[in-house]
Scaffold this motif. Sequence first.
Motif, short mmCIF file in Angstrom:
data_model
loop_
_atom_site.label_atom_id
_atom_site.label_comp_id
_atom_site.label_asym_id
_atom_site.label_seq_id
_atom_site.Cartn_x
_atom_site.Cartn_y
_atom_site.Cartn_z
N LEU A 112 25.96 89.89 51.25
CA LEU A 112 25.08 89.90 50.08
C LEU A 112 25.14 88.53 49.42
CD1 LEU A 112 26.28 93.30 48.54
CD2 LEU A 112 24.52 92.96 50.28
N THR A 113 24.41 88.35 48.32
CA THR A 113 24.51 87.12 47.54
C THR A 113 25.04 87.44 46.16
OG1 THR A 113 22.42 86.97 46.32
CG2 THR A 113 22.35 86.47 48.69
N MET A 114 25.56 86.42 45.49
CA MET A 114 26.10 86.61 44.13
C MET A 114 25.00 86.90 43.12
SD MET A 114 29.35 86.53 44.15
CE MET A 114 29.62 86.39 42.39
N ASP A 147 24.04 78.89 48.06
CA ASP A 147 24.80 77.89 48.82
C ASP A 147 24.63 78.18 50.31
OD1 ASP A 147 26.68 76.29 50.07
OD2 ASP A 147 28.16 76.51 48.47
N MET A 148 23.72 77.47 50.94
CA MET A 148 23.41 77.75 52.34
C MET A 148 24.54 77.31 53.28
SD MET A 148 20.79 79.52 52.36
CE MET A 148 20.53 79.58 54.13
N ALA A 149 25.35 76.34 52.86
CA ALA A 149 26.52 76.01 53.67
C ALA A 149 27.49 77.18 53.69
CB ALA A 149 27.20 74.75 53.12
N ASP A 150 27.64 77.83 52.55
CA ASP A 150 28.50 79.02 52.48
C ASP A 150 27.89 80.16 53.29
OD1 ASP A 150 30.85 80.33 51.44
OD2 ASP A 150 29.53 81.48 50.12
N ALA A 151 26.56 80.26 53.27
CA ALA A 151 25.89 81.30 54.06
C ALA A 151 26.17 81.11 55.55
CB ALA A 151 24.39 81.27 53.80
N GLY A 172 15.74 83.68 38.09
CA GLY A 172 14.44 83.29 38.64
C GLY A 172 14.56 82.49 39.93
N THR A 173 15.78 82.35 40.44
CA THR A 173 16.00 81.57 41.66
C THR A 173 15.24 82.18 42.83
OG1 THR A 173 18.20 80.91 40.91
CG2 THR A 173 17.74 80.73 43.28
N VAL A 174 14.51 81.35 43.56
CA VAL A 174 13.79 81.79 44.74
C VAL A 174 14.69 81.56 45.95
CG1 VAL A 174 11.72 81.50 46.15
CG2 VAL A 174 11.58 81.20 43.66
N THR A 175 15.06 82.65 46.62
CA THR A 175 16.01 82.58 47.72
C THR A 175 15.34 82.02 48.98
OG1 THR A 175 17.04 84.57 46.82
CG2 THR A 175 17.66 83.96 49.04
N PRO A 176 16.04 81.17 49.73
CA PRO A 176 15.51 80.68 51.02
C PRO A 176 15.61 81.77 52.09
CG PRO A 176 17.69 79.77 50.65
CD PRO A 176 17.33 80.54 49.40
N VAL A 177 14.75 82.77 51.97
CA VAL A 177 14.87 83.97 52.78
C VAL A 177 14.72 83.68 54.27
CG1 VAL A 177 13.84 86.23 53.24
CG2 VAL A 177 14.08 85.44 50.90
N ARG A 178 13.77 82.81 54.60
CA ARG A 178 13.54 82.56 56.02
C ARG A 178 14.76 81.93 56.68
NH1 ARG A 178 8.21 79.52 58.56
NH2 ARG A 178 8.57 80.13 60.72
N GLU A 179 15.43 81.03 55.96
CA GLU A 179 16.65 80.43 56.50
C GLU A 179 17.73 81.48 56.69
OE1 GLU A 179 17.92 76.72 54.58
OE2 GLU A 179 15.98 76.70 53.57
N LEU A 180 17.85 82.41 55.73
CA LEU A 180 18.82 83.49 55.87
C LEU A 180 18.45 84.39 57.05
CD1 LEU A 180 19.41 84.58 52.16
CD2 LEU A 180 21.02 83.39 53.66
N ALA A 181 17.15 84.60 57.23
CA ALA A 181 16.71 85.43 58.36
C ALA A 181 17.10 84.79 59.69
CB ALA A 181 15.20 85.66 58.30
N PRO A 203 2.58 85.31 46.69
CA PRO A 203 2.15 85.97 47.93
C PRO A 203 3.33 86.13 48.88
CG PRO A 203 1.35 83.70 47.83
CD PRO A 203 1.94 84.00 46.50
N ILE A 204 3.45 87.31 49.47
CA ILE A 204 4.53 87.63 50.39
C ILE A 204 3.93 87.95 51.75
CG2 ILE A 204 6.40 89.26 50.92
CD1 ILE A 204 7.03 87.40 48.58
N ASP A 205 4.45 87.30 52.77
CA ASP A 205 4.07 87.59 54.15
C ASP A 205 5.36 87.90 54.91
OD1 ASP A 205 3.51 87.37 56.95
OD2 ASP A 205 1.68 86.27 56.48
N VAL A 206 5.57 89.17 55.20
CA VAL A 206 6.84 89.58 55.79
C VAL A 206 7.06 88.96 57.17
CG1 VAL A 206 7.07 91.72 54.47
CG2 VAL A 206 5.75 91.72 56.60
N LYS A 207 5.97 88.72 57.88
CA LYS A 207 6.12 88.09 59.20
C LYS A 207 6.54 86.64 59.06
CE LYS A 207 2.02 89.17 60.86
NZ LYS A 207 1.44 90.05 59.82
N GLN A 208 5.92 85.93 58.13
CA GLN A 208 6.27 84.52 57.92
C GLN A 208 7.71 84.37 57.44
OE1 GLN A 208 4.28 82.37 54.67
NE2 GLN A 208 3.89 80.69 56.10
N LEU A 209 8.15 85.30 56.59
CA LEU A 209 9.53 85.25 56.09
C LEU A 209 10.54 85.72 57.13
CD1 LEU A 209 9.00 86.65 52.47
CD2 LEU A 209 9.42 84.27 53.13
N GLU A 210 10.04 86.36 58.18
CA GLU A 210 10.87 86.86 59.28
C GLU A 210 11.86 87.93 58.81
OE1 GLU A 210 12.34 83.83 61.93
OE2 GLU A 210 10.62 82.53 61.52
N LEU A 211 11.45 88.71 57.83
CA LEU A 211 12.25 89.83 57.35
C LEU A 211 12.23 90.98 58.36
CD1 LEU A 211 11.10 89.87 53.63
CD2 LEU A 211 13.45 89.48 54.40
#
Length: 406
Positions: A112-114, A147-151, A172-181, A203-211
Amino acid sequence: MRDNFATDFPLLKQMVNHEHLVYLDSAATSQMPEQVMAAITDFKKTDNANVHRGVYTLAQRATERYEGVREQVAAWIGASDAREIVFTKGTTEGLNWLARSLKIHQGDKIVLTMMEHHSNIVPWQQVAHRLGAELVYIEMTPDFQLDMADAQRKIDGRTAVVATTLVSNVLGTVTPVRELAHLAHRNGAVIVGDGAQAVPHMPIDVKQLELDYLTFSGHKMLGPNGIGVLWGKKALLDDLDPVEFGGEMISEVGLNETTFKPTPWKFEAGTQNITGVIGLGAAIDYLQMVGWKQIQQNNQQLVQQALTALAKIPGLEIYGKPTDMVQTGIISFNLAGIHPHDVATALDMQGIAVRAGHHCAQPLMKALGVPATCRASFYLYNTTTDVTRFVDALVATKEFFTNGIS
């Protein structure tokens, strides 16, 4: 292009404590426009029947409208197939269903994230305790980013699930979801997105985000309470067992055995919140009428105006990164020496509705080193006048608690 959508929202026309209401708590619950209320009323007046169960005209019309919204939601989030859309009570229910359904084993890691809301923490805690899995949290950087290095260190071959908010309801932080995916999939894990704060604002595109899965709620995007969506890739949903059982989700029932309907209907046991689904469809219609360009321009204008003015108030601390806030309409802050609840109460006496507390994000509060914050959250019906009223009320509140009544 309209400059002001507030006139479509009846609730905003009222007086609170002898002042015109300024509603700045849309991150908790947004207001409904007349058009959504009218769609709900029309359904109740003309098509109110149970779906899927009747061959008579009313039931067929109700079913067509209900399933039509499923198609509408699929298009709204870029899903490949309307059968990937499961209706729920809201984000929390969708996350609970996933926590109870996904294949997690002893020794697996749940990452999870903090920044998570309690609804994306507590269900995973219960699973971890019950199955002997390990909960791991990705830390934040000093500028309130993930912290993507921690991820990269924490998402590894033992990871079964990565569950993350798309937008923090506090920062309000926007998470780098695609990188996490990418990290999740590289290590054989699935990724679950909490879209409660994101879906109303961008706009949300689930395919683009690779969720793999996404959950969100209607009441945060101009719709009614008690309706939400769980989206999942069709093959993954097909592989999950339902967590609620009863009428409507069955194919055939015998004395000792039952077979279930295919996805998504196997997940929708009993009579659904049909009116909520109709309201959700109307809310999407309204948001499409307004358009993402207008929604995002309004967010940017209001938040930039607010941040510029708030920066001039001595002792006011803001939590979050401005570039994220202007996308998501969320500003969390504290006034030095004044408890957030006192600030919110004082603002309420001036007709300004903001939220104060831990915002169902106590681990994040501990990471920030505060017990609570105030939060102002803006949406498409807010105006520059609302921002001015909000800032003036904050200045008056600070003056009152500093110097008292003159």
